[in-house]
Design an enzyme around this catalytic site. Structure first.
Site, PDB file in Angstrom:
ATOM      1  CG  ASP A 140      -2.467   0.592   0.947  1.00 38.32           C
ATOM      2  OD1 ASP A 140      -2.295   1.752   0.440  1.00 38.32           O
ATOM      3  OD2 ASP A 140      -3.323  -0.042   1.239  1.00 38.32           O
ATOM      4  CG  HIS A 153      -1.472   1.712  -3.414  1.00 38.26           C
ATOM      5  ND1 HIS A 153      -2.485   1.223  -2.718  1.00 38.26           N
ATOM      6  CD2 HIS A 153      -0.983   0.294  -4.078  1.00 38.26           C
ATOM      7  CE1 HIS A 153      -3.050   0.113  -3.117  1.00 38.26           C
ATOM      8  NE2 HIS A 153      -2.149  -0.583  -3.914  1.00 38.26           N
TER       9      HIS A 153
END
Length: 683
Positions: free
Chosen positions: A457, A490
């Site tokens: 993430d 991310h």
């Protein structure tokens, strides 16, 4: 040897155009003109919030929080600022004797430097902006001894700059070391025996000054462990701290609240807070972080350290069928399944065990504030998985060398803490669901230097509360992010979506972003979150092979249920991006998805998104190649200076701005808005 960085106009001019408040307006400190007195050289606001204070020499030489032990220390510094020096490296001296150069030191001590060097070796046409390493690990010191350090810039012609101001740093007392396998503790590293009690006993017995608890080679299965003031947890080469896969080993009564609970408790129906299970490693106040007092930096602990070459393994998820990926440096990186709330029972290990138990026991789960009539499955999934490490209310926190692997939830979380150093760590959490690398929530004065990230993430994430009550909390601020290699994940430097009390005064520089999915700089919030981000500097970095956008500023982020009371719109202002190269987004040429619908600069704000506008921003000396056009909504009063698009997918003009993006200025931009297609090259 580092690649020479481009000489660019002073960043101070760009910041001045934005009227950046404290970042630009604080004056250079006279302390850099003469040797500093005393031996407390912790990197504070002067080093993490400001750029350099001298045009002709390195400045703000300092030591990250709790980085000095009995035999070593870590030095970091700011580059010469605003001058014309062509810097290629840095030379560090100790007591007048040259120790070596920063690039060679980084190659010897950090996981990031080999990747950085391989990245530039592959950049055969020299498109990318060069980066510098400005850290130096000093080893071989003696306990309780004071040393004097200085640093000089090495210039392209082989000469040296003027020296930085000298600092005097004193090492700690000789460490007292306890090994968890000693007979009085009895830990067994066979990967099967549960060692929670044995390891915790060693930690609790660690009372001597400079106390070190060592995990030796072996796999030590354990549940939640709790650190405290003055303790160093050392993971030796070959040591693996393996999280238990049983929810019982993470007792909820010893868990934590993500944010303090207002007093009196809010009566709005939308307000809910959950007591989360503890992480594998923890510092948590006695009241579980419910009240403000225990969350003050230093209230829970001071001087906590986690060091060594071992692995902290959260045992959260199963691996993919392939199990691993061979990366660009020839190393095998673990690949975990990309799961979700609907698939956790199949894909998870600890994540599955905790979520299944919480679903079955949700009616009797303790610590839910303003318990809703029905707790949604998404709330259970988002609240009852253990992260890898959670530190609340700590002053002086240092991580070095360790690998953070496979968390059931987030990676390493710093909540309401102060004076934080993270150096030479590796984060191999791809593609664990919500597997962020580092989380700063209401925390300040941090240095994140020379780390390797391959995360599931956001990579280095900043949060500061949610909505009406979150705005009363502590800002995340004064953090310096440099010399890192950011791979899959991310957002690289990610802000939000929790922004209520502001994320501010961040300096991100000299980082390489390669194959990062969603924004090298990713700012995300909502129209009811409050606060936002301000005074952010992102510069002197290379961005390559992005899966979607390179820069994001969105007030249209979609939130999962989180129980906050709505406030006003967030915003982003005083954002400076300078001396950055971006090659390829959404491109099969570098092995990523062919998705032309992802703008290389994405701004989602303004009336078109039912939110406030954002700005001013300043993009200065930024070049793009093989990218999608921009998509800009609600950006105002911003400047684009010497921004060049060498090539754009479809051969179209790169500038796409909506009617609410007004007051923006374009100077020496190639091509200009409405001026036709790119020419295929940049100056």
């Amino acid at each position: 040897m580092l690649r020479p960085r481009r000489t660019v106009p002073t960043l101070v001019a760009a910041l001045g155009a934005l009227a950046l408040g404290p970042v630009a307006l604080l004056a250079a400190t006279p302390a850099d003109a003469a040797p500093k007195t005393g031996t407390d050289n912790t990197c504070t606001q002067a080093s993490t919030r400001l750029t350099g204070t001298s045009p002709l020499a390195p400045s703000n030489l300092c030591v990250p929080g709790s980085a000095t032990d009995d035999v070593s220390t870590l030095l970091v510094w700011n580059k010469p600022e605003g001058g014309k020096l062509d810097v290629v490296d840095y030379e560090v001296s100790q007591d007048g004797r040259v120790l070596g150069r920063a690039s060679a030191n980084a190659a010897a001590h950090t996981p990031s430097q080999p990747y950085v060097e391989a990245f530039y070796a592959a950049d055969r046409d020299g498109f990318h902006v060069g980066v510098e390493s400005r850290s130096f690990k000093v080893t071989g010191l003696a306990p309780q001894t004071t040393y004097t350090f200085q640093v000089r810039a090495v210039l392209a012609d082989g000469s040296l700059s003027a020296p930085s101001a000298a600092i005097r740093q004193t090492t700690a007392k000789k460490a007292h070391r306890s090994v968890v396998t000693a007979p009085q503790f009895g830990a067994i590293g066979d990967g099967v025996t549960l060692n929670t009690g044995a390891i915790q006993k060693a930690i609790d017995a660690c009372n001597a000054p400079s106390c070190v608890v060592t995990i030796p080679e072996g796999t030590f299965r354990t549940g939640a462990l709790f650190l405290r003031s003055g303790v160093t947890l050392e993971l030796a080469q070959g040591a693996r701290l393996l999280g238990s896969d049983d929810w019982r080993d993470y007792p909820i009564e010893r868990g934590y609240y993500l944010y303090p609970i207002p007093d009196p408790v809010p009566t709005e129906a939308s307000y809910t807070a959950y007591l989360r299970p503890p992480s594998l490693l923890n510092v948590i106040p006695a009241d579980n972080g419910r009240g403000e007092a225990g969350r003050q930096p230093g209230a829970a602990a001071r001087g906590v350290r986690i060091v060594g070459q071992g692995v902290i393994d959260g045992n959260g998820w199963k691996r993919t069928a392939a199990g691993s990926t061979t990366d660009e440096a020839g190393n095998a990186l673990p690949d975990y399944v990309a799961s979700s709330a609907g698939k956790v029972a199949t894909d998870g290990i600890l994540a599955a065990n905790q979520v299944i138990h919480a679903r079955e026991a949700i009616d009797t789960m303790p610590g839910i504030v303003n318990r809703p009539e029905t707790v949604s499955d998404s709330s259970i999934y988002g609240q009852y998985r253990s992260s890898l490490a959670t530190f609340i209310g700590v002053d002086g926190l240092y991580l070095e060398g360790v690998t953070a692997d496979n968390p059931a939830f987030h990676g390493v979380m710093f909540l309401d803490s102060h004076n934080i150093g993270v150096y030479a760590t590796s984060h191999t959490t791809f593609n664990t669901n919500n597997g962020d690398g580092l989380e700063f929530g209401g925390s300040s004065h941090g240095v994140v230097a020379n780390n390797f990230f391959d995360t599931g993430d956001d990579v280095v994430n900043f949060a500061a509360g949610q909505g009406k009550y979150g705005a009363l909390g502590r800002s995340s601020q004064d953090v310096w992010i440099m010399g890192n290699y950011v791979r899959r994940g991310h957002g690289g430097v990610a802000i939000g979506s929790h922004t209520a009390a502001w994320v501010q005064h961040l300096l991100a520089e000299d980082n390489v972003f390669h194959r990062t999915e969603t924004g090298a700089l990713r700012m995300k919030s909502t129209s009811d979150m409050n606060g936002g981000a301000r005074d952010i500097i992102f510069r002197d970095s290379a961005v390559d092979c992005m899966a979607s956008n390179a820069f994001i500023a969105s007030l249209a982020y979609t939130l999962s249920p989180s129980g906050y009371v709505s406030g006003g719109s967030a915003t982003f202002r005083d954002i400076a991006v300078s001396n950055v190269s971006v090659n390829s987004n959404n491109s099969k040429t570098c092995g990523m998805a062919d998705n032309a619908g992802k703008p290389v600069i994405l701004v989602e704000a303004g009336p078109g998104k039912n939110a406030d506008t954002v700005g001013p921003f300043a993009f200065t000396d930024v070049r793009f190649r093989n990218v999608s056009p921009t998509g800009i909504q609600g950006l105002t009063d911003s400047t684009f200076t010497r921004v060049c698009f060498a090539s754009v997918r479809g051969g179209v003009n790169p500038w796409v701005l909506d009617a609410h993006s007004v007051g923006n200025t374009f100077v020496d931009v190639t091509p200009m808005p409405g001026g036709g297609a790119p020419t295929g090259r940049c100056p």
